[in-house]
Design an enzyme around this catalytic site. Structure first.
Site, PDB file in Angstrom:
ATOM      1  N   HIS A  61      -9.142 -29.909  15.117  1.00 24.41           N
ATOM      2  CA  HIS A  61      -9.540 -28.674  15.791  1.00 24.41           C
ATOM      3  C   HIS A  61     -10.839 -28.187  15.167  1.00 24.41           C
ATOM      4  O   HIS A  61     -11.285 -28.708  14.141  1.00 24.41           O
ATOM      5  CB  HIS A  61      -8.435 -27.620  15.718  1.00 24.41           C
ATOM      6  CG  HIS A  61      -8.094 -27.149  14.338  1.00 24.41           C
ATOM      7  ND1 HIS A  61      -7.591 -27.974  13.365  1.00 24.41           N
ATOM      8  CD2 HIS A  61      -8.195 -25.922  13.749  1.00 24.41           C
ATOM      9  CE1 HIS A  61      -7.385 -27.279  12.250  1.00 24.41           C
ATOM     10  NE2 HIS A  61      -7.750 -26.028  12.461  1.00 24.41           N
ATOM     11  N   HIS A  63     -11.823 -25.399  13.641  1.00 22.28           N
ATOM     12  CA  HIS A  63     -11.978 -24.452  12.537  1.00 22.28           C
ATOM     13  C   HIS A  63     -12.913 -25.071  11.486  1.00 22.28           C
ATOM     14  O   HIS A  63     -12.868 -26.283  11.235  1.00 22.28           O
ATOM     15  CB  HIS A  63     -10.616 -24.111  11.901  1.00 22.28           C
ATOM     16  CG  HIS A  63      -9.899 -22.996  12.623  1.00 22.28           C
ATOM     17  ND1 HIS A  63      -8.532 -22.878  12.614  1.00 22.28           N
ATOM     18  CD2 HIS A  63     -10.369 -21.960  13.372  1.00 22.28           C
ATOM     19  CE1 HIS A  63      -8.188 -21.797  13.323  1.00 22.28           C
ATOM     20  NE2 HIS A  63      -9.287 -21.238  13.800  1.00 22.28           N
ATOM     21  N   ASP A  65     -13.066 -25.312   8.343  1.00 22.80           N
ATOM     22  CA  ASP A  65     -12.592 -26.104   7.201  1.00 22.80           C
ATOM     23  C   ASP A  65     -12.231 -27.544   7.596  1.00 22.80           C
ATOM     24  O   ASP A  65     -11.859 -28.344   6.735  1.00 22.80           O
ATOM     25  CB  ASP A  65     -11.399 -25.421   6.507  1.00 22.80           C
ATOM     26  CG  ASP A  65     -10.227 -25.127   7.428  1.00 22.80           C
ATOM     27  OD1 ASP A  65     -10.457 -24.635   8.557  1.00 22.80           O
ATOM     28  OD2 ASP A  65      -9.069 -25.402   7.036  1.00 22.80           O
ATOM     29  N   HIS A  66     -12.363 -27.878   8.883  1.00 21.19           N
ATOM     30  CA  HIS A  66     -12.053 -29.239   9.341  1.00 21.19           C
ATOM     31  C   HIS A  66     -13.283 -29.996   9.840  1.00 21.19           C
ATOM     32  O   HIS A  66     -13.192 -31.189  10.112  1.00 21.19           O
ATOM     33  CB  HIS A  66     -10.969 -29.198  10.433  1.00 21.19           C
ATOM     34  CG  HIS A  66      -9.678 -28.649   9.918  1.00 21.19           C
ATOM     35  ND1 HIS A  66      -8.576 -29.430   9.652  1.00 21.19           N
ATOM     36  CD2 HIS A  66      -9.336 -27.388   9.547  1.00 21.19           C
ATOM     37  CE1 HIS A  66      -7.609 -28.682   9.168  1.00 21.19           C
ATOM     38  NE2 HIS A  66      -8.042 -27.428   9.087  1.00 21.19           N
ATOM     39  N   HIS A 138      -1.484 -24.473  17.119  1.00 21.07           N
ATOM     40  CA  HIS A 138      -2.308 -23.727  16.169  1.00 21.07           C
ATOM     41  C   HIS A 138      -2.967 -22.567  16.926  1.00 21.07           C
ATOM     42  O   HIS A 138      -2.749 -22.416  18.129  1.00 21.07           O
ATOM     43  CB  HIS A 138      -3.332 -24.692  15.554  1.00 21.07           C
ATOM     44  CG  HIS A 138      -4.017 -24.160  14.340  1.00 21.07           C
ATOM     45  ND1 HIS A 138      -3.361 -23.430  13.372  1.00 21.07           N
ATOM     46  CD2 HIS A 138      -5.311 -24.259  13.913  1.00 21.07           C
ATOM     47  CE1 HIS A 138      -4.236 -23.108  12.428  1.00 21.07           C
ATOM     48  NE2 HIS A 138      -5.411 -23.593  12.735  1.00 21.07           N
ATOM     49  N   ASP A 208      -3.639 -28.607  11.381  1.00 21.97           N
ATOM     50  CA  ASP A 208      -3.012 -27.288  11.226  1.00 21.97           C
ATOM     51  C   ASP A 208      -2.054 -27.035  12.383  1.00 21.97           C
ATOM     52  O   ASP A 208      -2.457 -27.120  13.547  1.00 21.97           O
ATOM     53  CB  ASP A 208      -4.077 -26.193  11.227  1.00 21.97           C
ATOM     54  CG  ASP A 208      -5.040 -26.301  10.046  1.00 21.97           C
ATOM     55  OD1 ASP A 208      -4.897 -27.258   9.260  1.00 21.97           O
ATOM     56  OD2 ASP A 208      -5.919 -25.426   9.915  1.00 21.97           O
ATOM     57  N   HIS A 266      -2.968 -29.308   3.207  1.00 20.88           N
ATOM     58  CA  HIS A 266      -3.531 -28.026   3.643  1.00 20.88           C
ATOM     59  C   HIS A 266      -2.893 -26.898   2.816  1.00 20.88           C
ATOM     60  O   HIS A 266      -2.385 -25.907   3.333  1.00 20.88           O
ATOM     61  CB  HIS A 266      -3.296 -27.812   5.150  1.00 20.88           C
ATOM     62  CG  HIS A 266      -4.260 -26.838   5.781  1.00 20.88           C
ATOM     63  ND1 HIS A 266      -4.014 -25.491   5.841  1.00 20.88           N
ATOM     64  CD2 HIS A 266      -5.463 -27.014   6.370  1.00 20.88           C
ATOM     65  CE1 HIS A 266      -5.030 -24.890   6.454  1.00 20.88           C
ATOM     66  NE2 HIS A 266      -5.919 -25.790   6.779  1.00 20.88           N
TER      67      HIS A 266
HETATM   68 ZN   LIG Z   1      -7.403 -25.513   8.335  1.00 19.82          ZN
HETATM   69 ZN   LIG Z   2      -7.076 -24.146  11.506  1.00 21.62          ZN
END
Ligand SMILES: [Zn+2]
Ligand SMILES: [Zn+2]
Length: 306
Positions: A61, A63, A65-66, A138, A208, A266
């Protein structure tokens, strides 16, 4: 070889111990990266995974942090002279993402990015395995991934083949491939000397998510399940609200799916340097569980049967 290297095992925020999400799978020399948080390329250097053989990046996805590690990684690969196209898969809008990547700064990439949007249920078929996109739950559109190897041929009973009069050599490989052979007027069938087909290996990575049905289904008898385990039970309400899972929830799903091994990842910054609570809560439900650590490697062996 089927090796999983955990390059980033932290939650949304990087910590001194944990980079944001990134998991490298090396399958017989082909590298596949699942998520690519900030700093992933340096983690690849530390883990000595190599970069040249990277065929695909699978995004769960969008976000930050990915995905924030992708711009730096592709520019480094371009700097190193890469010319082979790189495939980037993910939920809808990968094309848009790839277009932005290619035009970032004044840098001109020396290779093409092949962007492929996936919907839950899509299957990417390669020669010896498939990657299946899974519906996860998510706070924004998201997918998880299952890497599923094809079935392998059964074990060849060499001794029995010799007893049946087959001379060692090319006829052996014909039998092993499923063909019948003729020796001195006798027909020897493949089934006489080859056992039942054996399973390939299966790895599921959720990204996530809340615990969910598609992950449960896809994880049935998996060799390895890598599941969101952001929080402990004391934070369950927040896990529900932020659409993550607790370690216990991941464990319940792993048990129900009868996976061989569960890896919790995570990990929230709250538990980054001491995830004992997560492990303890998970172990009460499912014994073969570990908490991922940055740069941890796992080799996944074949099983004769499930
Ligand atoms: Zn994440
Ligand atoms: Zn996320």
């Amino acid at each position: 070889m089927l090796r999983v290297t955990f390059l980033g095992t932290g939650g949304s925020l990087p910590t001194p111990e944990r980079n944001p999400s990134a998991i490298m799978i090396n399958r017989e020399g082909e590298l596949m990266l699942f998520d690519c948080g900030e700093g992933t390329q340096q983690q690849m250097m530390r883990a000595k995974t190599g970069m040249k053989a990277l065929s695909s990046i699978f995004i769960t996805h969008f976000h930050a942090d990915h995905i924030l590690g992708i711009p730096g990684l592709i520019q480094t690969m371009s700097f190193h002279g890469r010319t082979e196209p790189l495939k980037i898969y993910g939920p809808h809008h990968v094309h848009e993402f790839a277009r932005i990547l290619s035009s970032l700064g004044y840098y001109k990439l020396k290779f093409e990015i092949d962007a492929i949007d996936l919907s839950p249920g899509d299957v990417i078929k390669r020669d010896e395995y498939s990657i299946v996109a899974l519906k996860t739950e998510h706070s924004i559109p998201s997918i998880g991934y299952a890497l599923v190897e094809n079935m392998r041929s059964g074990r060849f009973d060499r001794q029995k083949a010799i007893e049946l009069g087959v001379p060692p050599g090319p006829l052996f490989s014909k039998l092993h491939k499923g063909e019948s052979v003729e020796v001195d007027g006798n027909i020897i069938c493949s089934e006489d000397v080859v056992g039942d087909a054996r399973p390939g290996r299966k790895i599921v990575y959720t990204g996530d998510t809340r615990p969910c049905k598609a992950v449960l289904e896809a994880s049935k008898n998996a060799d390895l399940l890598i599941h969101d385990s952001t929080l402990a039970n004391e934070q369950q309400e927040w896990a529900i609200e932020s659409m993550h899972s607790t370690a216990e929830e991941a464990s319940i799903l792993a048990k129900e799916a009868n996976v061989l091994k569960l890896v919790l990842t995570h990990i929230s910054s709250r538990y980054s340097d001491n995830p004992t609570k997560l492990l303890e809560e998970a172990k009460k439900i499912f014994d073969n569980v570990i908490v991922a650590e940055d740069l941890m490697e796992l080799d996944i062996p074949y099983r004769d049967k499930i």
